[in-house]
Structure formats: C-alpha cells, structure tokens
Design a protein around this motif. Sequence first.
Motif, short mmCIF file in Angstrom:
data_model
loop_
_atom_site.label_atom_id
_atom_site.label_comp_id
_atom_site.label_asym_id
_atom_site.label_seq_id
_atom_site.Cartn_x
_atom_site.Cartn_y
_atom_site.Cartn_z
N ILE A 10 -2.75 -8.87 -4.39
CA ILE A 10 -1.55 -9.21 -5.83
C ILE A 10 -2.06 -10.25 -5.70
CG2 ILE A 10 0.46 -9.12 -6.32
CD1 ILE A 10 -0.34 -5.96 -5.22
N THR A 11 -2.85 -10.34 -6.49
CA THR A 11 -3.39 -11.70 -7.16
C THR A 11 -2.71 -11.64 -8.77
OG1 THR A 11 -5.34 -10.69 -8.75
CG2 THR A 11 -5.95 -12.02 -7.00
N THR A 12 -2.56 -12.87 -9.80
CA THR A 12 -2.00 -13.03 -10.86
C THR A 12 -3.01 -11.97 -11.81
OG1 THR A 12 -3.14 -15.00 -11.32
CG2 THR A 12 -1.39 -15.57 -10.24
N GLU A 13 -3.38 -11.49 -12.21
CA GLU A 13 -4.59 -11.37 -12.83
C GLU A 13 -3.68 -9.82 -12.09
OE1 GLU A 13 -6.04 -12.70 -11.16
OE2 GLU A 13 -6.77 -14.58 -12.37
N VAL A 14 -3.71 -9.49 -11.51
CA VAL A 14 -3.72 -7.93 -11.08
C VAL A 14 -1.60 -7.41 -10.84
CG1 VAL A 14 -3.11 -6.20 -8.46
CG2 VAL A 14 -5.50 -7.52 -9.36
N ALA A 15 -0.89 -8.86 -10.80
CA ALA A 15 0.76 -8.11 -11.12
C ALA A 15 0.80 -8.34 -12.34
CB ALA A 15 1.33 -9.84 -10.67
N SER A 16 -0.06 -8.59 -13.31
CA SER A 16 0.43 -9.10 -14.43
C SER A 16 -0.27 -6.67 -15.18
CB SER A 16 -0.32 -9.32 -15.39
OG SER A 16 -0.54 -11.00 -15.27
N LYS A 17 -1.20 -6.70 -14.48
CA LYS A 17 -1.39 -5.60 -14.50
C LYS A 17 -0.02 -4.60 -14.51
CE LYS A 17 -6.66 -6.03 -14.97
NZ LYS A 17 -7.74 -5.34 -14.65
N LEU A 18 0.20 -4.74 -12.75
CA LEU A 18 1.02 -3.64 -12.32
C LEU A 18 2.02 -3.88 -13.01
CD1 LEU A 18 0.73 -4.53 -8.31
CD2 LEU A 18 0.23 -2.47 -9.46
N ALA A 19 2.84 -4.98 -13.49
CA ALA A 19 4.23 -5.38 -14.20
C ALA A 19 4.01 -4.61 -15.24
CB ALA A 19 3.81 -6.91 -14.60
N GLY A 20 3.33 -4.56 -16.18
CA GLY A 20 2.71 -3.90 -17.99
C GLY A 20 3.14 -2.52 -17.75
N SER A 21 2.68 -1.97 -15.93
CA SER A 21 3.11 -0.43 -15.99
C SER A 21 4.45 0.27 -15.40
CB SER A 21 2.49 -0.20 -14.98
OG SER A 21 2.24 1.97 -14.85
N ASP A 22 5.26 0.98 -16.70
CA ASP A 22 6.20 1.65 -15.66
C ASP A 22 6.40 2.92 -15.26
OD1 ASP A 22 7.73 0.10 -18.33
OD2 ASP A 22 6.38 1.62 -19.28
N TYR A 23 5.15 3.13 -14.01
CA TYR A 23 4.81 4.05 -12.89
C TYR A 23 4.89 3.51 -12.08
CZ TYR A 23 4.87 6.69 -17.75
OH TYR A 23 5.65 7.16 -18.56
N VAL A 24 4.54 2.47 -11.47
CA VAL A 24 4.03 1.66 -9.95
C VAL A 24 5.38 0.73 -10.05
CG1 VAL A 24 3.29 0.32 -8.74
CG2 VAL A 24 2.43 1.94 -11.15
N ASP A 25 6.00 1.25 -8.80
CA ASP A 25 7.37 0.62 -7.57
C ASP A 25 6.03 -0.12 -6.59
OD1 ASP A 25 9.14 -0.10 -6.70
OD2 ASP A 25 9.94 1.15 -5.65
N VAL A 26 6.72 -1.45 -6.76
CA VAL A 26 5.06 -1.81 -5.57
C VAL A 26 6.57 -2.05 -4.63
CG1 VAL A 26 3.97 -4.36 -4.84
CG2 VAL A 26 3.67 -2.65 -7.27
N GLN A 27 5.90 -1.70 -3.61
CA GLN A 27 6.56 -2.02 -1.98
C GLN A 27 5.77 -3.38 -1.16
OE1 GLN A 27 6.99 1.93 -1.11
NE2 GLN A 27 9.14 2.04 -1.75
N ILE A 28 6.02 -4.23 -0.50
CA ILE A 28 5.78 -5.13 0.11
C ILE A 28 6.55 -5.70 1.02
CG2 ILE A 28 4.65 -7.80 0.53
CD1 ILE A 28 4.60 -7.32 -2.72
N SER A 29 6.37 -4.75 2.23
CA SER A 29 6.78 -5.41 3.79
C SER A 29 6.73 -6.39 4.34
CB SER A 29 6.84 -3.96 3.88
OG SER A 29 6.89 -2.48 4.24
N LEU A 30 7.78 -6.88 5.15
CA LEU A 30 8.07 -7.73 5.61
C LEU A 30 9.16 -7.94 7.32
CD1 LEU A 30 9.50 -10.41 3.53
CD2 LEU A 30 7.13 -10.60 3.91
N ASP A 31 8.53 -7.74 8.45
CA ASP A 31 9.07 -7.91 9.12
C ASP A 31 9.64 -8.74 10.08
OD1 ASP A 31 8.14 -4.59 9.81
OD2 ASP A 31 6.21 -5.90 10.33
N GLY A 32 10.22 -9.78 9.11
CA GLY A 32 11.41 -11.13 9.22
C GLY A 32 11.78 -11.67 8.60
N ALA A 33 12.28 -12.50 8.83
CA ALA A 33 12.34 -13.26 7.16
C ALA A 33 11.94 -15.05 7.45
CB ALA A 33 14.54 -13.87 7.53
N THR A 34 11.18 -15.39 8.07
CA THR A 34 10.19 -16.11 8.65
C THR A 34 8.34 -16.19 8.68
OG1 THR A 34 10.26 -16.60 11.28
CG2 THR A 34 12.37 -17.32 9.35
N GLY A 35 8.31 -16.43 8.53
CA GLY A 35 6.53 -16.49 8.84
C GLY A 35 6.25 -16.21 10.83
#
Length: 70
Positions: A10-35
């Motif tokens: 998810i680079t800035t370019e990819v993020a721009s394309k995804l943000a422009g779509s009404d049909y995509v729900d991006v889900q990014i998982s984390l398994d903790g609140a810290t690195g």
Amino acid sequence: MKFPTNGLRITTEVASKLAGSDYVDVQISLDGATGEVNDAVRGHDSFAMAMRAMQNLADAGSPTSRSPLS
C-alpha cells in the motif's frame, strides 16, 4: 469487496487508487498495540509497515475505522 492485507504494497500511489474506489474495503490487521508485540507475531517491522499503509490510505482520503479485538 473486502481486501485484507498486511499493508506491504500500500504505497501512496496504490492508496490513491484504492481511496478512489467505492467498492473496496481495505482491512489491515495488527496483533498488538505496539511494534514489539505485533512484530513478535507478524514479523520484524510489520507494525511499522501496517501503520505506514494506514497513513497512506488516510492521506489519500480513504475513510477509516477501527475494529476492536474480539
């Protein structure tokens, strides 16, 4: 369409394309609140990578939300 990802590509370019779509729900998982916690589960620098992807999406104007841990 739901799009689960670790955020690696998810680079800035990819993020721009995804943000422009009404049909995509991006889900990014984390398994903790810290690195330290997240990286122990998902691998070295995975927390920073996911946070960078989320910031790229937010900067591109993608609507955001957070789901609590179950």
